[in-house]
Design a protein around this motif. Sequence first.
Motif, PDB file in Angstrom:
ATOM      1  N   ASN A 355       0.795  -1.099  -0.101  1.00  0.00           N
ATOM      2  CA  ASN A 355       0.202  -0.035  -0.137  1.00  0.00           C
ATOM      3  C   ASN A 355       0.961   1.083  -0.061  1.00  0.00           C
ATOM      4  O   ASN A 355       2.035   1.227  -0.281  1.00  0.00           O
ATOM      5  CB  ASN A 355      -0.952  -0.069   1.156  1.00  0.00           C
ATOM      6  CG  ASN A 355      -0.162  -0.028   2.526  1.00  0.00           C
ATOM      7  OD1 ASN A 355       1.085   0.286   2.611  1.00  0.00           O
ATOM      8  ND2 ASN A 355      -0.925  -0.459   3.609  1.00  0.00           N
ATOM      9  N   GLU A 356       0.449   2.274   0.143  1.00  0.00           N
ATOM     10  CA  GLU A 356       1.128   3.587   0.120  1.00  0.00           C
ATOM     11  C   GLU A 356       2.105   4.017   1.119  1.00  0.00           C
ATOM     12  O   GLU A 356       3.068   4.644   1.166  1.00  0.00           O
ATOM     13  CB  GLU A 356       0.076   4.810   0.016  1.00  0.00           C
ATOM     14  CG  GLU A 356      -0.961   5.059  -1.108  1.00  0.00           C
ATOM     15  CD  GLU A 356      -1.694   6.305  -1.006  1.00  0.00           C
ATOM     16  OE1 GLU A 356      -1.622   6.633  -0.147  1.00  0.00           O
ATOM     17  OE2 GLU A 356      -2.574   6.378  -2.229  1.00  0.00           O
ATOM     18  N   LEU A 361       0.357  -6.055   1.001  1.00  0.00           N
ATOM     19  CA  LEU A 361      -1.148  -6.413   1.179  1.00  0.00           C
ATOM     20  C   LEU A 361      -1.362  -8.025   0.696  1.00  0.00           C
ATOM     21  O   LEU A 361      -0.554  -8.633   0.244  1.00  0.00           O
ATOM     22  CB  LEU A 361      -1.912  -5.589  -0.020  1.00  0.00           C
ATOM     23  CG  LEU A 361      -1.629  -4.075   0.014  1.00  0.00           C
ATOM     24  CD1 LEU A 361      -2.195  -3.418  -1.290  1.00  0.00           C
ATOM     25  CD2 LEU A 361      -2.499  -3.706   1.163  1.00  0.00           C
ATOM     26  N   GLU A 365      -5.921  -7.954  -3.161  1.00  0.00           N
ATOM     27  CA  GLU A 365      -5.981  -6.564  -2.955  1.00  0.00           C
ATOM     28  C   GLU A 365      -5.099  -5.699  -3.827  1.00  0.00           C
ATOM     29  O   GLU A 365      -3.928  -6.304  -4.129  1.00  0.00           O
ATOM     30  CB  GLU A 365      -5.501  -6.098  -1.485  1.00  0.00           C
ATOM     31  CG  GLU A 365      -6.668  -6.386  -0.438  1.00  0.00           C
ATOM     32  CD  GLU A 365      -6.292  -5.683   0.895  1.00  0.00           C
ATOM     33  OE1 GLU A 365      -5.812  -4.674   0.637  1.00  0.00           O
ATOM     34  OE2 GLU A 365      -6.915  -6.412   1.898  1.00  0.00           O
ATOM     35  N   GLY A 367      -2.573  -2.864  -5.157  1.00  0.00           N
ATOM     36  CA  GLY A 367      -1.498  -2.029  -4.581  1.00  0.00           C
ATOM     37  C   GLY A 367      -0.357  -1.583  -5.721  1.00  0.00           C
ATOM     38  O   GLY A 367      -0.361  -2.156  -6.839  1.00  0.00           O
TER      39      GLY A 367
END
Length: 518
Positions: A355-356, A361, A365, A367
């Motif tokens: 993720n950011e 993840l 999901e 990312g």
Amino acid sequence: MNLSSQLTQTAAQYQSKPAYYFEGQTATYGELEGAVTQFAAGLKELGLKKGDHAALILGNSPYFVISLYGAMRAGVTIIPINPIYTPDEIGYILNNGDVKAVITLDVLIPLFEKMNGALPKIEHIIVCDTPLSKEKASADISQLSVYPKMKSFTNILGLGAEGGEFPELQDDDTAIILYTSGTTGKPKGAMLTHKNLYSNAIDVGQYLKMSKDDRVIAALPMFHVFCLTVSLNAPLMTGASLLIVPKFSPAEIFRLSKEYEATVFAGVPTMYNFLLQYPDGNPEDFTSLRLCISGGASMPVALLKGFEQKFKVVISEGYGLSEASPVTCFNPLDSPRKPGSIGKSIVNVENKIVNELGDELPPGEVGELIVRGPNVMAGYYKMPEETDHTIRNGWLYTGDLAKVDDEGYFYIVDRKKDLVIVGGYNVYPREVEEVLYNHPQILEAAVLGVPDPNFGEAVKCFAVLKDKAVTEEELIQYCREHLAKYKVPGSIEFLEELPKNTTGKILRRALKQQVLQN
């Protein structure tokens, strides 16, 4: 170990085995090894030393292979450049890359004579005959004294006829600098070390089960990292034979495959589409192929299935980027291939989705895809801030959105923001926009990719004019003068104004929606 020393070992083991076939000519591994050593010694005689930079501006040919490995053996860093780039594009890379010597085609002699004053760092221009212009080239090269920087490729081999001692190569020495289009509009030079290139070639060869019995069609452009690793370095490390194709054509691919009983073909989806659509394509010509490899852009599942159904050969789709030498993923050969997936991590390379915040993840999901391994570049040449942004804690941040399933197969969901891929070549809109903004009649411009049945995507421009005194064709011709062919917009649509947000930023997604609605 590195590519140059491994070639020496391979040549010792397979001295009389064909290393490559090219336009009816054959060279054994022993002959290739000898030419590489001579060229390396010739560069040394010219005064090139370890750490100097030399550019290769060549098409697919033995010249490229000999120059690449000869320069590496001499400790010279190679910068491959697309021969169809414009003088502006070539000049920028040569100057920014601190290039001292150029190995190029005889047909480009006029370009370098014209650019001489703009290339003060260039000391030597080594000229190779093109197959179709040997008579003309011989005449040109015989008069190179009018331009002292120019020497013939044959003469350089002669200079190195006695061989010589070469510098010791370290794993972290820069072997190649690959210039990739940057989001700022200026290309960035990805520095690939000897370790980067050697590890990826060995790991790819192992993953794809390449051996001395393989005959690999090298139809992708050799200046592109996909071909460098998959169709050139990996085969040569294993004793396979290269079938060098000067320029891709479906007829030539079918002919070579049948005549030489090719076992491996690597290409971008556009090539597969042309092969599938070729009216004289005979499935029997591909019966010797054990593997087809696709990369450079996502392959439509319908194309993949159509090709496999017609030609009865499996396509293994993979993923890579210049900064990773380039391969990070491939669909495995010993377990199910998943259409639409770029496959699993190759040996010694880790891929993961974050993720950011950089946290990994779970499967499913979406990312950012990040990569770690011995194949990841040392950084961008003379761009420390870009390097620090792209490589963090040893992980290469690709900028591509992806996901992974429970079995470790990765899927690209979207590409880097705004990137356009034309026939496997990356085109960044900003680079095209910078050219357009230099035209006196352009007020605003925005560039994006639109679907194209032949090349996957095509470049489309939306423009706002200062007045109506310029036509679409005039602007396209202007772009042709300043950009490589595949970067030139296929169409330019004029608008009264471009859609923007409250801060004045142009909204590309609104333009994309407009394209889809039309």
